[in-house]
Design a protein around this motif. Structure first.
Motif, short mmCIF file in Angstrom:
data_model
loop_
_atom_site.label_atom_id
_atom_site.label_comp_id
_atom_site.label_asym_id
_atom_site.label_seq_id
_atom_site.Cartn_x
_atom_site.Cartn_y
_atom_site.Cartn_z
N GLY A 1 0.75 -1.40 0.02
CA GLY A 1 0.12 -0.05 0.09
C GLY A 1 0.97 1.15 -0.04
N GLU A 2 0.06 2.23 -0.48
CA GLU A 2 0.87 3.43 -0.64
C GLU A 2 1.24 4.15 0.54
N GLU A 3 0.46 4.03 1.68
CA GLU A 3 0.71 4.55 3.08
C GLU A 3 2.20 3.92 3.48
N ASN A 4 2.48 2.67 3.59
CA ASN A 4 3.57 1.86 3.86
C ASN A 4 4.91 2.35 3.04
N ARG A 5 4.61 2.55 1.63
CA ARG A 5 5.79 2.97 0.99
C ARG A 5 6.19 4.56 1.41
N GLN A 6 5.11 5.26 1.81
CA GLN A 6 5.45 6.76 2.26
C GLN A 6 6.34 6.54 3.49
N PHE A 7 5.91 5.63 4.40
CA PHE A 7 6.48 5.55 5.76
C PHE A 7 8.28 5.07 5.44
N VAL A 8 8.41 3.94 4.61
CA VAL A 8 9.52 3.62 4.11
C VAL A 8 10.56 4.87 3.90
N LYS A 9 9.53 5.75 2.82
CA LYS A 9 10.50 6.89 2.20
C LYS A 9 11.00 7.85 3.15
N SER A 10 9.91 7.98 4.09
CA SER A 10 10.21 9.03 5.54
C SER A 10 11.82 8.66 6.08
N ASN A 11 11.96 7.43 6.03
CA ASN A 11 13.26 6.89 6.92
C ASN A 11 14.48 7.45 6.11
N PHE A 12 14.37 7.84 4.95
CA PHE A 12 15.60 8.16 4.07
C PHE A 12 15.47 9.50 3.33
N GLN A 13 16.70 10.01 3.31
CA GLN A 13 16.98 11.40 2.63
C GLN A 13 16.65 11.61 1.26
N GLY A 14 17.29 10.56 0.32
CA GLY A 14 16.89 10.36 -0.86
C GLY A 14 16.28 8.97 -1.29
N SER A 15 16.70 8.40 -2.14
CA SER A 15 15.82 7.05 -2.59
C SER A 15 16.35 6.06 -1.66
N PRO A 16 15.39 5.30 -1.50
CA PRO A 16 15.76 4.12 -0.31
C PRO A 16 16.39 3.06 -1.02
N LEU A 17 16.46 3.10 -2.49
CA LEU A 17 17.21 1.88 -3.42
C LEU A 17 18.87 2.37 -3.14
N ASP A 18 19.04 3.75 -3.11
CA ASP A 18 20.46 4.12 -3.12
C ASP A 18 21.13 3.48 -1.64
N SER A 19 20.43 3.21 -0.63
CA SER A 19 20.93 2.67 0.71
C SER A 19 20.49 1.30 0.94
N ASN A 20 19.97 0.69 -0.24
CA ASN A 20 19.75 -0.81 -0.15
C ASN A 20 18.46 -1.17 0.74
N TYR A 21 17.74 0.08 0.88
CA TYR A 21 16.56 0.07 2.01
C TYR A 21 17.07 -0.40 3.35
N ILE A 22 18.21 0.27 3.78
CA ILE A 22 18.80 0.14 5.09
C ILE A 22 18.78 1.57 5.40
N SER A 23 18.24 2.00 6.83
CA SER A 23 18.16 3.09 7.23
C SER A 23 18.78 3.20 8.88
N PRO A 24 19.25 4.36 9.20
CA PRO A 24 19.52 4.31 10.91
C PRO A 24 18.37 4.16 11.46
N ASN A 25 18.45 3.43 12.76
CA ASN A 25 17.40 3.24 13.70
C ASN A 25 17.24 4.92 14.35
N LEU A 26 15.90 5.29 14.34
CA LEU A 26 15.68 6.80 14.83
C LEU A 26 15.60 6.60 16.52
N VAL A 27 15.71 5.57 17.02
CA VAL A 27 15.77 5.48 18.44
C VAL A 27 16.97 5.57 18.66
#
Length: 314
Positions: free
Chosen positions: A3-29
């Motif tokens: 769903g689009e909401e989940n994709r937007q949530f994933v993108k919110s964890n990255f500065q650019g494209s998630p693909l550039d970081s292999n979908y790995i982001s820092p833990n916000l906590v």
């Protein structure tokens, strides 16, 4: 996820494209740790099947015309192969396929096995036999190439054998599948002989291909991180899914007024704690929470007032 909401949530964890970081982001906590964002395997298979179902020449029914290396991949190819199997062979090559597989309704499109049955190794075998029996079966070459990739994907993620090393042949096969879809997308997007507005119709949807990137790259990252952090451990591909999370959500939504409930913040707080305190994933043949240590409920703190629900019936 899906769903689009989940994709937007994933993108919110990255500065650019998630693909550039292999979908790995820092833990916000805890920024010293990382989070790997992975789409659900069954969700991706259904998206791929739906892309093929929407591929064809009938106006109003088909919105795409999947094309690989100049040859089409259409739902008609699948239907023709199944009907040929039924008409010609007294003992069908692929007996499992029913009319529901060929023409699922809205609810049946959500059934995981109906999608997997149309894209697995058995369907690949049927398509190859069907091609060999035609006077000229060259028009099926791209469909067979597509099935080769999807059947490999399904075989790996339904495999109960554990992955114990990054040298596992299945991981290399996954990389090959990902590279095939990446090359397909690149070739179509860069094909100047096709009008730019029509190029997207020659591929599965962008969301589908992005979700596939997330699944494969995320799974590879999970294997690498888990096996390096816990020597001697393993990852079982068949158990790599979002079922636990989905079951948890279903329990939350089903506690009050049925599964159509759309809880606000405060009702969510109560239901999630009720699930934590009263449920367990271990069956003991008696009370599910008997003899277990007491679970600690979540504590929720909100500084702002909760927005009132809008009555849309007025």
């Amino acid at each position: 996820m899906g769903g689009e909401e989940n994709r937007q949530f994933v993108k919110s964890n990255f500065q650019g494209s998630p693909l550039d970081s292999n979908y790995i982001s820092p833990n916000l906590v805890d920024p010293s740790k990382t989070i790997i964002h992975v789409q659900d395997f069954s969700h991706d298979v259904k998206k791929l099947r739906n892309s093929v179902m929407s591929s064809g020449h009938e106006k109003g029914q088909h919105t795409r015309l999947l094309t690989y290396e100049g040859k089409e991949i259409t739902w008609e190819h699948f239907k023709n192969a199944v009907l040929w199997d039924r008409d010609v062979n007294s003992r069908p090559i692929y007996y499992r396929i029913s009319d529901t597989h060929l023409a699922p309704n809205k609810a049946e499109k959500m059934r995981n096995h109906l999608a997997e049955d149309m894209l697995n190794k058995e369907m690949l075998h049927l398509m190859e036999v069907y091609q060999s029996c035609l006077p000229d079966g060259s028009h099926l070459e791209s469909t067979i190439a597509f099935l080769t990739q999807t059947s490999t994907l399904i075989a790996i993620f339904r495999d109960r054998r554990p992955v114990t090393s990054m040298t596992d042949d299945r991981l290399e096969a996954l990389k090959s599948v990902h590279q095939w879809f990446t090359n397909w997308r690149y070739r179509v997007k860069s094909d100047e002989s096709v009008v730019q507005g029509k190029r997207a119709k020659l591929l599965p949807s962008t969301e589908c291909l992005d979700d596939l990137d997330s699944l494969v790259l995320g799974f590879l990252a999970v294997c690498e991180k888990h096996l390096s952090s816990f020597p001697g451990s393993h990852v079982v591909p068949a158990r790599f899914n979002s079922d636990v999370v989905e079951n948890h959500f279903c329990q939350e939504r089903g506690l009050h007024n049925g599964n159509l409930t759309h809880p606000n913040y405060y009702t969510y707080c109560a239901t999630v704690n009720a699930v934590i305190l009263g449920q367990t994933s271990i069956s003991r043949g008696r009370k599910s929470n008997a003899g277990l240590s007491v679970a600690k409920p979540y504590k929720f703190y909100v500084d702002n007032k909760n927005n009132k629900r809008i009555n849309r019936d007025r």
